[in-house]
Write a protein that holds these residues in place. Structure first.
Motif, PDB file in Angstrom:
ATOM      1  N   LEU A  85      -9.156  36.784 -29.248  1.00 42.25           N
ATOM      2  CA  LEU A  85      -7.894  36.774 -28.979  1.00 42.25           C
ATOM      3  C   LEU A  85      -7.009  37.157 -30.243  1.00 42.25           C
ATOM      4  N   TYR A  86      -6.137  38.031 -29.970  1.00 42.09           N
ATOM      5  CA  TYR A  86      -4.767  38.312 -30.631  1.00 42.09           C
ATOM      6  C   TYR A  86      -3.624  37.847 -30.286  1.00 42.09           C
ATOM      7  N   SER A 113      -8.591  41.541 -31.379  1.00 41.35           N
ATOM      8  CA  SER A 113      -8.771  40.809 -30.119  1.00 41.35           C
ATOM      9  C   SER A 113     -10.222  41.206 -29.878  1.00 41.35           C
ATOM     10  N   GLY A 184      -7.014  40.364 -25.428  1.00 43.47           N
ATOM     11  CA  GLY A 184      -8.164  39.418 -25.336  1.00 43.47           C
ATOM     12  C   GLY A 184      -9.063  39.847 -24.361  1.00 43.47           C
TER      13      GLY A 184
END
Length: 399
Positions: A85-86, A113, A184
């Motif tokens: 996840l970013y 991500s 993500g």
């Protein structure tokens, strides 16, 4: 200089105890303020902010003190074990790769991500009486970095690579001085997503309620063969992270393309969809303002509910129980929204949307948590039809 190790140990232990107590006081303060609530066992639900609806588990040590807080996020992990996840701002659980304020670099977003992988197709083979055979009309999609199987597809299926699918948004990022908000993957990379925030927010009932709606563009790509490449323009309310896509006249809120040989060229058409977003949000804000200025009675709210979820005269005991549970949850949501925005059609719409996004039962797949099932359904617009019906019925009540 001599050091008394006993004094040093006592000081360190005291600091640890004080830190633990402070953590527990801060946690209890969030409960007292209504930001989180216990929903059973050691599981808690977030009630406010961007992460409303997310669930986490608290574990305790032998002394009954908080040991750790585990997020039930349902997101995949990257090769190094970190969450795929970013985000441009941290979630309540603090997981993922965070760049405060965001970034404009798509390659950095893909790397952080875990979306920096490609997908290819391989022949579908099976064994029959000791002989390996090939299914001529079917292939499998696999990740080129791990070899993980993602789905079964037809022979004409052409993967839309993550970078190919998302880079058309890079032009908007540069043109409008916006940043990548999030990215993500879920289900082992079968589903991936990115989002950006459009530069101008709109206001519902300016000069009155002044409810700010922040517009986003979310793009989802499917590598399993069970979904399309989709672009969604969505008003995302910061106070509760609901998305609504209503049937506002002439609005273009969703665009999709199948995974075919010419799909990448067709994705350029999404720019037209995004170009209409400003007009969409102006119409959206106008209709929501009408609802915000329409007072309604509880009986009118319940009439709308009965039309959205009709109950048969010969309904079973189970159906009656489910109906009563749903009505109770919707009544509570309406009461809560009424405290914030008044007893209006706008509050009714918020209550219905909140119920569908965060409360209505969801049956997750084998590899999904209930929370990620909700997020996926929300992004894919699983409840768009009923949200549209609710919006239209409430608009009929305007005075």
């Amino acid at each position: 200089m001599s050091i008394d190790v006993n004094v040093a140990f006592a000081a360190e232990k005291t600091a640890q105890i004080n830190a633990t107590r402070e953590r527990e006081r801060a946690f209890q303060a969030r409960v007292d303020r209504g930001e989180i609530r216990l929903i059973g066992g050691d599981r808690y639900e977030v009630l406010t902010g961007w992460d409303r609806g997310e669930v986490f588990t608290v574990t305790y040590d032998a002394q009954g003190q908080i040991e750790q807080i585990l997020a039930n996020h349902g997101l995949d992990s990257r090769a190094d074990g970190t969450i795929a996840l970013y985000a441009s701002s941290p979630a309540w659980h603090g997981l993922g790769q965070i760049i405060p304020g965001g970034t404009t670099d798509i390659d950095e977003v893909l790397r952080l991500s875990g979306l920096d992988f490609e997908v290819t197709t391989v022949p579908a083979r099976y064994e029959w009486e000791g002989e390996l055979r090939e299914h001529a009309d079917q292939r499998h999609t696999v990740r080129t970095d791990t070899g993980a199987a993602l789905g079964a597809v037809g022979r004409r299926y052409t993967p839309i690579q993550n970078r190919q699918g998302f880079e058309f948004l890079q032009e908007l990022v540069g043109q409008y001085d916006v940043v990548w908000e999030s990215a993500g993957l879920v289900r082992g990379g079968k589903r991936v997503f990115v989002s950006i925030r459009l530069p101008e927010a709109v206001t519902v009932d300016a000069g009155g309620l002044n409810d700010i709606v922040v517009p986003y563009v979310a793009v989802m790509n499917d590598h399993s063969g069970n979904g399309q490449f989709q672009c969604v323009v969505t008003p995302w309310r910061p106070v509760c992270a609901n998305t609504e896509r209503f049937a506002v006249r002439d609005a273009v809120t969703r665009w999709a393309v199948r995974h075919t040989k010419g799909a990448v060229d067709e994705i350029k058409e999404a720019r037209r969809t995004l170009g209409l977003s400003v007009r969409y949000f102006e119409a959206f804000a106008a209709e929501e303002t009408v609802l915000a200025r329409t007072d309604i009675a509880v009986r009118e709210f319940r009439q709308v509910i009965s039309e959205l979820w009709p109950l048969d005269d010969d309904a079973s005991d189970r159906a009656l129980t489910n109906h009563a549970t749903r009505l109770g949850a919707l009544d509570e949501g309406f009461r809560r929204e009424t405290e914030r925005v008044g007893q209006t059609a706008y509050a009714a719409e918020r209550a219905i949307t909140d119920y569908l996004d965060h409360v209505a039962p969801r049956r997750p797949g084998k590899t999904m948590t209930e929370e990620i099932a909700r997020a996926t359904a929300l992004l894919e617009g699983a409840d768009d039809d009923i949200k549209t019906k609710a919006h239209q019925k409430l608009m009929l009540l305007r005075r």
